[in-house]
Design a protein around this motif. Structure first.
Motif, PDB file in Angstrom:
ATOM      1  N   UNK A 236       0.819  -1.218   0.000  1.00 29.05           N
ATOM      2  CA  UNK A 236       0.000   0.000   0.000  1.00 29.05           C
ATOM      3  C   UNK A 236       0.855   1.270   0.000  1.00 29.05           C
ATOM      4  N   UNK A 237       1.753   1.388   0.961  1.00 32.73           N
ATOM      5  CA  UNK A 237       2.536   2.622   1.097  1.00 32.73           C
ATOM      6  C   UNK A 237       3.505   2.830  -0.067  1.00 32.73           C
ATOM      7  N   UNK A 238       4.130   1.751  -0.531  1.00 23.58           N
ATOM      8  CA  UNK A 238       5.063   1.872  -1.654  1.00 23.58           C
ATOM      9  C   UNK A 238       4.326   2.296  -2.920  1.00 23.58           C
ATOM     10  N   UNK A 239       3.144   1.741  -3.121  1.00 23.30           N
ATOM     11  CA  UNK A 239       2.352   2.094  -4.300  1.00 23.30           C
ATOM     12  C   UNK A 239       1.871   3.536  -4.203  1.00 23.30           C
ATOM     13  N   UNK A 240       1.429   3.927  -3.028  1.00 24.10           N
ATOM     14  CA  UNK A 240       1.000   5.318  -2.819  1.00 24.10           C
ATOM     15  C   UNK A 240       2.132   6.286  -3.132  1.00 24.10           C
ATOM     16  N   UNK A 241       3.325   6.005  -2.628  1.00 22.25           N
ATOM     17  CA  UNK A 241       4.464   6.883  -2.879  1.00 22.25           C
ATOM     18  C   UNK A 241       4.806   6.921  -4.362  1.00 22.25           C
ATOM     19  N   UNK A 242       4.725   5.780  -5.022  1.00 18.04           N
ATOM     20  CA  UNK A 242       5.030   5.747  -6.450  1.00 18.04           C
ATOM     21  C   UNK A 242       4.010   6.564  -7.247  1.00 18.04           C
ATOM     22  N   UNK A 243       2.752   6.454  -6.899  1.00 16.15           N
ATOM     23  CA  UNK A 243       1.714   7.249  -7.575  1.00 16.15           C
ATOM     24  C   UNK A 243       1.978   8.736  -7.345  1.00 16.15           C
ATOM     25  N   UNK A 244       2.331   9.101  -6.129  1.00 19.63           N
ATOM     26  CA  UNK A 244       2.659  10.508  -5.816  1.00 19.63           C
ATOM     27  C   UNK A 244       3.813  10.980  -6.691  1.00 19.63           C
ATOM     28  N   UNK A 245       4.829  10.144  -6.832  1.00 16.76           N
ATOM     29  CA  UNK A 245       5.974  10.499  -7.688  1.00 16.76           C
ATOM     30  C   UNK A 245       5.555  10.650  -9.148  1.00 16.76           C
ATOM     31  N   UNK A 246       4.674   9.781  -9.610  1.00 14.84           N
ATOM     32  CA  UNK A 246       4.187   9.864 -11.000  1.00 14.84           C
ATOM     33  C   UNK A 246       3.397  11.153 -11.232  1.00 14.84           C
ATOM     34  N   UNK A 247       2.558  11.512 -10.276  1.00 12.38           N
ATOM     35  CA  UNK A 247       1.784  12.755 -10.386  1.00 12.38           C
ATOM     36  C   UNK A 247       2.742  13.940 -10.487  1.00 12.38           C
ATOM     37  N   UNK A 248       3.731  13.982  -9.608  1.00 12.70           N
ATOM     38  CA  UNK A 248       4.707  15.079  -9.632  1.00 12.70           C
ATOM     39  C   UNK A 248       5.499  15.093 -10.938  1.00 12.70           C
TER      40      UNK A 248
END
Length: 165
Positions: free
Chosen positions: A130-142
């Motif tokens: 969950x947390x790793x995927x959330x962080x990756x999505x955040x990075x993709x958005x940025x």
């Protein structure tokens, strides 16, 4: 999200403490003795709220770590091994994020959350952390908005050059 590191000895103590505390809190009789931490994890992830009360305090006491440090080590670092490798899905997720973001011309305070909910809904069943995927999505958005801003600046500069000619 920075991965929290422990020494080899601290990890061994943590693993034994985790298995012991899960074993103590199982409601199954006779109680299960776990050979691997993964076996204990599979039981832990189905614990009720009642079984989780003071869980990390008990582990911290057994392995002489701070409660918060034990919890964060498990949540953000150690538990990743029990999930599907995110690297297998990074390209797909990035494409999905970029496709969704085409509908959001401007980034605002809710953009990440809206994108995250859609991505997690689509990828939940793959067993990702969950947390790793959330962080990756955040990075993709940025990354998307940074690229978009860079492209817009280049377009303006090209237009200015064309006008000056």
């Amino acid at each position: 999200m920075v991965l929290l590191q422990l020494t080899e000895q601290e990890i061994k103590l943590f693993e034994e403490a985790f298995k012991t505390v899960v074993q103590r809190r199982t409601i199954q009789f006779p109680r299960i003795f776990f050979e691997t931490t993964k076996d204990a994890f599979n039981i832990y992830k189905n614990f009720s709220e009642f079984q989780i009360v003071n869980f990390w305090k008990d582990i911290a006491d057994l392995c002489t770590l701070d409660r918060q440090r034990a919890y964060k080590f498990f949540r953000f670092t150690y538990s990743r091994q029990f999930y599907t490798d995110l690297n297998q899905f990074k390209q797909q997720i990035e494409h999905s994020v970029f496709d969704i973001l085409n509908d959001y011309p401007e980034k605002d305070s809710t953009t990440h959350l809206r994108i995250w909910k859609r991505i997690w809904q689509d990828y939940y069943s793959f067993g990702l952390h969950y947390d790793a995927t959330d962080q990756y999505v955040r990075n993709c958005v940025n990354k998307y908005y940074k690229k978009k801003k860079t492209d817009e600046i280049q377009t303006v500069q090209q237009q200015q050059q064309e006008q000056s000619v």
